[in-house]
Design a protein around this motif. Structure first.
Motif, short mmCIF file in Angstrom:
data_model
loop_
_atom_site.label_atom_id
_atom_site.label_comp_id
_atom_site.label_asym_id
_atom_site.label_seq_id
_atom_site.Cartn_x
_atom_site.Cartn_y
_atom_site.Cartn_z
N UNK A 267 134.14 -3.17 -59.34
CA UNK A 267 133.69 -4.50 -58.97
C UNK A 267 133.13 -4.51 -57.54
N UNK A 268 131.96 -5.08 -57.39
CA UNK A 268 131.35 -5.27 -56.07
C UNK A 268 130.93 -6.72 -55.92
N UNK A 269 130.51 -7.07 -54.72
CA UNK A 269 130.10 -8.44 -54.44
C UNK A 269 128.60 -8.60 -54.67
N UNK A 270 128.25 -9.69 -55.31
CA UNK A 270 126.84 -9.91 -55.67
C UNK A 270 126.13 -10.77 -54.63
N UNK A 271 124.99 -10.25 -54.15
CA UNK A 271 124.11 -11.01 -53.26
C UNK A 271 122.78 -11.18 -54.01
N UNK A 272 122.32 -12.40 -54.15
CA UNK A 272 121.09 -12.63 -54.91
C UNK A 272 120.27 -13.73 -54.23
N UNK A 273 118.99 -13.77 -54.56
CA UNK A 273 118.13 -14.78 -53.97
C UNK A 273 116.69 -14.63 -54.46
N UNK A 274 115.79 -15.32 -53.77
CA UNK A 274 114.37 -15.32 -54.12
C UNK A 274 113.57 -14.90 -52.89
N UNK A 275 112.58 -14.04 -53.09
CA UNK A 275 111.70 -13.59 -52.01
C UNK A 275 110.39 -14.37 -52.11
#
Length: 779
Positions: A34-42
């Motif tokens: 398990x890892x931490x999720x970083x997401x977004x829009x460019x």
């Protein structure tokens, strides 16, 4: 829907679901850390447009990704401090410090690097994707590219843009129908936000249903469709509306000679964004000034509306609800005619784990037309159409370099309404409708077998089921009704077909590659076309006990080469298509309001082959492309043309397209397109005979002759008064000329049979020289 029919539908869907789960069972046992999720829009910080293909990675780690076609990216990082880097050609590389403690949304804005590259055109993908990707026969265009092309009557048109691509041909002058590699228009699957659009035209084809202000871009697959799609032989055109989150409330629009449009978008809080857009033509407003009373009482217009709302439920969940409604209206003293589309889509995207993504969607689509008349006091109305409800579940799973799986299921309920006529004072007349279920399950994998060799392969299983209360007819060898059977609900006929697809790419070096693929596509529904020039008065009808599915097996191969760091792209693609179950109609067949349409259908085989050349320049003051296609498309149907092979209706041996764009300065831009195509095949009268003073033509073999060649030059000039203005309101003027040198291209050819003279042919053409002016704005 009867209860037993609903239960049967659920049983079929359950079987497909369990098959899918069995195929993917090993994946449930994966033990991922398990890892931490970083997401977004460019996005572009100046325009707000999303950027595809941006490299986003954590400095000093092996964790990295690229933004997708909507600008989305996802990283999975260990807790702690990280430096996030974002890099893309034509933009300044940016670094951001971030403390990762929990899943979060982190949007990125990039600044154009104008000093480094001068004038840059961003095409929304990796710069060498045309070389490295397994995909063949795939064309992509951003809305910026489309908006730079010359337009007809001031309206930017997605369909007319793709008609400039290699292997794609317009089916009629000014129309929005298109043929791909010799196929008919109904062999193209057209999607708007993953929802089928059955008629993509306004004003009888002169405009398309796609409002360029709400569209983000398009993808055209010419035969080798992604495995999650099927149901058509020739191509997939996928058009996506904007989904990026705007920084604040904003809008775009335009006012042209015959239509105007407006799109507004904004945010509701941090997680929700919305969009609404509309268009309307207003040529009918000027009819009130006509001298003739009949014209003053007439009305000709179209309108359409788009709406979309996106909401982030969490870092792993996003839902989107989108809809479209459009209609065309033609009215006069004697009656009226209208047609239109309505679509709706609800999509849920869910991240199951860092390597397992899912998308679920529910879609509806409706197309219909109506014709009313009160001539001589007779109040009559005729309507027909098609309606769909579809469910899709798609999954992406990445398990190392050898397993990049895509799999899913889909199920669609079709309802066909071929025609209903009501006349005041008389019993209604209705051509019996029908219903059908179309299911599919698919699994594909892409693996990198060696440093230079990548392979993608998979299998799609599709099934089609006719159902409902209906009378089916059995025809003898002369196509006369021999017997009939009444079906009292439930499934009474079914077809199942396997559709294998495989393709590969071999990298010769970093700038060149060779590719090859094989694809089988199956089509279960088709169109009875009333006019070769394209018409909204057409009938969709399904495979049945009398009509088997159409199948195409296609082989293609190509060489791809880029120059000067992908500033220039070149390619050569060859293809061969073998078709079975090809449908055509008997001479003088009656297609409308025909209870026995299947008796007028003739079935045979077909083949199409060709070679496509493409050269493209992506950046600099001068950009554009040149392409040439050499192709043939033929049919052999035993009961047509005395069994002799004949040219398919959309065979065009030669086709040349040139599109150029030049930036004189920030204020001034010019573009031009020139198209040439061989004339379409046609059947001419070669003689005549007389009976009791009446003259009747004797026709040549089917499609034995050709119409004159088609060619046209379009010009456009765009002027931006204040390109560096910091004000919120920005605007531009566009001046276009369609058919600049006034070529009389044939739209319709008619023949006269007069007793005292030699038979003559008369050509009808639509446009010689059409100037337009459009004022576009943004705020």
């Amino acid at each position: 829907m009867p209860m037993e029919l609903f239960q049967g539908y659920i049983r079929n869907l359950s079987v497909l679901t369990w098959l899918l789960l069995i195929c993917c069972y090993p994946a449930f046992g994966q033990n991922n850390r398990q890892k931490t999720e970083i997401k977004g829009i460019v996005t572009d910080n100046n325009t707000g447009d999303t950027l595809e293909g941006v490299s986003v990675y954590a400095k000093g780690t092996s964790n990295g990704t690229s933004s997708d076609n909507k600008g989305h990216y996802i990283l999975h990082l260990d807790s702690g401090n990280h430096i996030i880097c974002a890099a893309f050609i034509g933009y300044e590389t940016k670094e951001f410090s971030i403390n990762v403690t929990a899943s979060k949304i982190f949007d990125i804005q990039l600044e154009p690097n104008i000093q480094e590259l001068g004038t840059v055109t961003v095409f929304g993908r990796d710069k060498d994707e045309n070389v490295t990707s397994v995909n063949m026969g795939v064309e992509r265009m951003t809305i910026k590219e489309i908006q730079r092309l010359p337009v007809l009557m001031g309206e930017v048109d997605v369909i007319k843009a793709i008609q400039l691509l290699p292997g794609v041909q317009a089916t009629a002058e000014g129309g929005s129908g298109f043929s791909v590699r010799g196929g008919s228009p109904d062999q193209n699957l057209i999607l708007l936000d993953n929802t089928t659009v059955y008629n993509a035209s306004h004003l009888l084809g002169f405009f398309s249903v796609f409002n360029n202000d709400v569209v983000s871009g398009l993808e055209l697959f010419k035969g080798d469709l992604p495995l999650k799609y099927g149901g058509r032989l020739s191509s997939l055109l996928s058009v996506e509306t904007k989904s990026e989150k705007p920084q604040d409330f904003q809008g775009t629009g335009g006012i042209g000679l015959i239509s105007a449009r407006l799109m507004l978008e904004g945010n509701v809080g941090e997680r929700t964004s919305w969009l609404v857009g509309g268009r309307r033509s207003y040529a009918d407003i000027f009819l009130v000034f006509a001298k003739e009373e009949a014209l003053r009482k007439s009305s000709v217009y179209f309108y359409d509306m788009n709406a979309k709302i996106s909401h982030r439920l969490s870092a792993k969940d996003r839902i989107e609800l989108s809809g479209y409604y459009g209609k065309d209206m033609f009215a006069a003293e004697i009656g009226q005619f209208d047609y239109g589309n309505a679509t709706a889509s609800l999509t849920w995207r869910h991240t199951i784990s860092q390597k397992w993504l899912s998308r679920f969607s529910l879609n509806t689509s409706k197309y219909g037309y109506g014709l009313g008349s009160d001539m001589e006091g007779m109040d009559a109305y005729w309507n027909a159409g098609i309606f769909d409800v579809a469910f899709n579940a798609d999954f992406d799973m990445h398990i190392g370099k050898l397993w990049n799986l895509n799999y899913g299921i889909s199920s669609t309920l079709h309802r066909f309404s071929p025609g209903h006529v009501s006349v005041a004072g008389y019993p209604d007349y209705e051509v019996q409708g029908s219903r059908a279920l179309e299911h599919a399950i698919y699994l594909s994998n892409e693996q990198k077998l060696a440093q230079r060799l990548t392979l993608r392969y998979g299998l799609r299983w599709s099934m089609f089921q006719n159902l409902g209360k209906i009378i089916t007819f059995d025809y003898d060898n002369n196509h006369k009704v021999r017997d009939s059977t009444f079906h009292n609900g439930g499934i009474y006929n079914a077809y199942g077909r396997l559709e294998p697809r495989i393709g590969g790419v071999f990298l010769i070096n970093s700038s060149s590659s060779v590719k090859a693929n094989y694809a089988r596509n199956v089509q279960y529904i088709q169109l009875a076309e009333n006019s070769a020039a394209g018409s909204p008065v057409n009938i969709w009808f399904p495979a049945s006990p009398n009509i088997k599915p159409q199948i195409v097996d296609m082989l293609s191969a190509g060489y791809f080469r880029n120059f000067k760091n992908s500033m220039y792209e070149t390619s050569v693609e060859m293809y061969y298509k073998n078709l079975t179950g090809v449908i055509d109609f008997a001479e003088h067949a009656s297609l409308l309001l025909n209870q026995h349409l299947e008796g007028d259908i003739r079935i045979g085989t077909g083949r199409a082959y060709g070679i496509e050349f493409m050269a493209k320049k992506n950046s600099g003051k001068l950009t554009g492309f040149v392409n040439y296609t050499l192709s043939r498309s033929k049919r052999t149907i035993p009961e047509i043309n005395n069994g002799k092979t004949y040219l398919a209706p959309y065979d065009k041996t030669h086709a040349i397209n040139i599109a150029l764009n030049y930036d004189f300065s920030k204020k001034l831009n010019a573009s031009a397109t020139w198209v040439f195509a061989s004339g379409t095949p046609t059947t001419y009268p070669t003689g005549r005979f007389e009976i009791d003073g009446g003259y009747f033509p004797i026709y040549s073999g089917r499609n034995e002759y050709r119409r004159p060649a088609y060619h046209r030059l379009d010009l456009s000039l765009t002027f931006i008064p204040r390109p560096d203005s910091k004000k919120r309101w920005k605007s531009e003027w566009n001046f276009s000329v369609y058919n600049a040198y006034g070529r009389k291209n044939p739209w319709l050819i008619t023949y006269s049979q007069v007793k005292t003279t030699t038979p003559t042919a008369d050509m009808v053409y639509l446009f010689r020289f059409v100037p337009s002016v459009t004022y576009n704005f943004k705020f």
